[in-house]
Design a protein around this motif. Sequence first.
Motif, PDB file in Angstrom:
ATOM      1  N   HIS A 161      29.661 -44.360  30.000  1.00  0.00           N
ATOM      2  CA  HIS A 161      28.586 -43.355  30.042  1.00  0.00           C
ATOM      3  C   HIS A 161      27.891 -43.565  31.391  1.00  0.00           C
ATOM      4  O   HIS A 161      26.777 -44.068  31.477  1.00  0.00           O
ATOM      5  CB  HIS A 161      27.651 -43.579  28.859  1.00  0.00           C
ATOM      6  CG  HIS A 161      26.702 -42.449  28.593  1.00  0.00           C
ATOM      7  ND1 HIS A 161      26.492 -41.404  29.467  1.00  0.00           N
ATOM      8  CD2 HIS A 161      25.880 -42.210  27.534  1.00  0.00           C
ATOM      9  CE1 HIS A 161      25.599 -40.574  28.946  1.00  0.00           C
ATOM     10  NE2 HIS A 161      25.207 -41.035  27.780  1.00  0.00           N
ATOM     11  N   ARG A 194      29.356 -47.548  24.831  1.00  0.00           N
ATOM     12  CA  ARG A 194      29.825 -47.106  26.157  1.00  0.00           C
ATOM     13  C   ARG A 194      28.717 -47.280  27.193  1.00  0.00           C
ATOM     14  O   ARG A 194      28.972 -47.477  28.369  1.00  0.00           O
ATOM     15  CB  ARG A 194      30.273 -45.649  26.085  1.00  0.00           C
ATOM     16  CG  ARG A 194      29.200 -44.694  25.539  1.00  0.00           C
ATOM     17  CD  ARG A 194      29.802 -43.358  25.185  1.00  0.00           C
ATOM     18  NE  ARG A 194      28.843 -42.449  24.564  1.00  0.00           N
ATOM     19  CZ  ARG A 194      29.201 -41.408  23.823  1.00  0.00           C
ATOM     20  NH1 ARG A 194      30.473 -41.170  23.588  1.00  0.00           N
ATOM     21  NH2 ARG A 194      28.300 -40.602  23.307  1.00  0.00           N
ATOM     22  N   ARG A 249      21.367 -48.996  20.186  1.00  0.00           N
ATOM     23  CA  ARG A 249      21.405 -48.509  18.796  1.00  0.00           C
ATOM     24  C   ARG A 249      22.644 -49.066  18.082  1.00  0.00           C
ATOM     25  O   ARG A 249      23.689 -49.261  18.721  1.00  0.00           O
ATOM     26  CB  ARG A 249      21.493 -46.969  18.835  1.00  0.00           C
ATOM     27  CG  ARG A 249      21.482 -46.268  17.516  1.00  0.00           C
ATOM     28  CD  ARG A 249      21.488 -44.759  17.739  1.00  0.00           C
ATOM     29  NE  ARG A 249      22.732 -44.306  18.354  1.00  0.00           N
ATOM     30  CZ  ARG A 249      23.830 -43.960  17.695  1.00  0.00           C
ATOM     31  NH1 ARG A 249      23.856 -44.029  16.370  1.00  0.00           N
ATOM     32  NH2 ARG A 249      24.909 -43.549  18.340  1.00  0.00           N
ATOM     33  N   GLN A 251      25.740 -48.324  16.384  1.00  0.00           N
ATOM     34  CA  GLN A 251      26.538 -47.089  16.392  1.00  0.00           C
ATOM     35  C   GLN A 251      27.360 -47.014  15.102  1.00  0.00           C
ATOM     36  O   GLN A 251      28.580 -47.194  15.116  1.00  0.00           O
ATOM     37  CB  GLN A 251      27.440 -47.070  17.622  1.00  0.00           C
ATOM     38  CG  GLN A 251      26.676 -47.417  18.881  1.00  0.00           C
ATOM     39  CD  GLN A 251      26.766 -46.375  19.957  1.00  0.00           C
ATOM     40  OE1 GLN A 251      27.749 -45.675  20.089  1.00  0.00           O
ATOM     41  NE2 GLN A 251      25.714 -46.266  20.741  1.00  0.00           N
ATOM     42  N   GLY A 290      18.256 -44.386  23.832  1.00  0.00           N
ATOM     43  CA  GLY A 290      18.007 -43.381  22.813  1.00  0.00           C
ATOM     44  C   GLY A 290      19.331 -42.907  22.234  1.00  0.00           C
ATOM     45  O   GLY A 290      20.364 -43.051  22.873  1.00  0.00           O
TER      46      GLY A 290
HETATM   47  C1  NCD Z   1      23.912 -42.990  23.986  1.00  0.00           C
HETATM   48  C2  NCD Z   1      25.282 -42.398  23.807  1.00  0.00           C
HETATM   49  O1  NCD Z   1      25.442 -41.262  23.372  1.00  0.00           O
HETATM   50  O2  NCD Z   1      26.209 -43.112  24.131  1.00  0.00           O
HETATM   51  N1  NCD Z   1      22.854 -42.089  24.009  1.00  0.00           N
HETATM   52  C3  NCD Z   1      22.569 -41.335  25.103  1.00  0.00           C
HETATM   53  O3  NCD Z   1      23.429 -40.778  25.744  1.00  0.00           O
HETATM   54  N2  NCD Z   1      21.285 -41.258  25.475  1.00  0.00           N
HETATM   55  C4  NCD Z   1      23.673 -44.135  23.090  1.00  0.00           C
HETATM   56  C5  NCD Z   1      23.680 -43.911  21.604  1.00  0.00           C
HETATM   57  O4  NCD Z   1      24.124 -42.899  21.083  1.00  0.00           O
HETATM   58  O5  NCD Z   1      23.224 -44.844  20.913  1.00  0.00           O
END
Ligand code: NCD
Length: 342
Positions: A161, A194, A249, A251, A290
């Motif tokens: 990411h 990621r 978080r 997942q 987030g």
């Molecule tokens: C993250 C993701 O989607 O990888 N969130 C984001 O892009 N802000 C992290 C997550 O979902 O916990």
Amino acid sequence: MVNKPSKPTDSLIGNDNWNIQLDRNGRLKHFLTVEGLGSEILTSILDTAESFANVNEQRVKKVPILRGKTIVNLFFEASTRTRTTFELAAKRLSADILNINISTSATTKGESLLDTLQNLQAMLCDMFIVRHSDSGAAHFIASHVAPHISVINAGDGWHAHPTQAMLDMFTIRRFKGDFGNLRVAIVGDLLHSRVARSQIHALNTLNTGDVRVIAPRTLVPNDIEDMGVKVYHDLAKGVKDADVIIMLRLQKERMQGALLPSEHEYYSEYGLTEDKLKAAKDDAIVMHPGPINRGVEIESSVADGPRSVILNQVTYGIAVRMAIMSMVLGREPEAEISGEEQ
Ligand code: NCD
């Protein structure tokens, strides 16, 4: 390939194929992963984002850099912050942006991914921003689109990411300055994150003094030490004297089988509470990509407290995405970033 399960494989990660994101002059053509990019490119993204952060503080938050360009948000997975900040970033660069809602698109009528892409190409688009649950999806798309189209990875499976990692680096640099003197602790579900993989690559490339991860044994990838980080299973020891704490978080949507005893037990061991935060430096910042789960990985009073920069991350995400989009579409943004032009 993009229909297979999302666990990253060696064939998708850490091989030379990622070089397709650079053109012959070493400039960004796509932005698929932080891995393999040098500190010069990463620093140049951060510096360019500084200029756009200034634009975002003006009364008219808009520059004409991508006027006439058409950008498509192609999100095959849920998103709030990433999709909307990409959209805002495109609009502030004066591009036209389309949001394709996959749940109502022809994908649900059996159209293949490549056919969808070809149709979007026929509409003369310039850039695809892709989020997909399969690791390698953005890379796959980048290697199948027409040569004039750029692809930005907005999160692929467990793999990468990169724009999130860059906005996190921007936040760290703004609040803490030079990476060389910093101790950064990343806490939580490393196995499925990621975000953490991209953050670790970026922190290493920017020569961060001390990068450590803290998680239960079941949520740490086997190869994480090969990435040059120290692993802790005890939160108090791991966050001791940290300058930056990044919470992740759980997942659950990616978890197979029982990797955790219970959320309650996880919170008591790994949740960041005001009390646990005392072990870090007095001026430590607390980050989170987030969405946050209050009372699961973080106490509400920490998430909303004076050390939290979680909402700053969201704000800076716009400037960083503006920087990456303008660099990828091959312009020289410095020449065009100026005052309230429109
Ligand atoms: C993250 C993701 O989607 O990888 N969130 C984001 O892009 N802000 C992290 C997550 O979902 O916990």
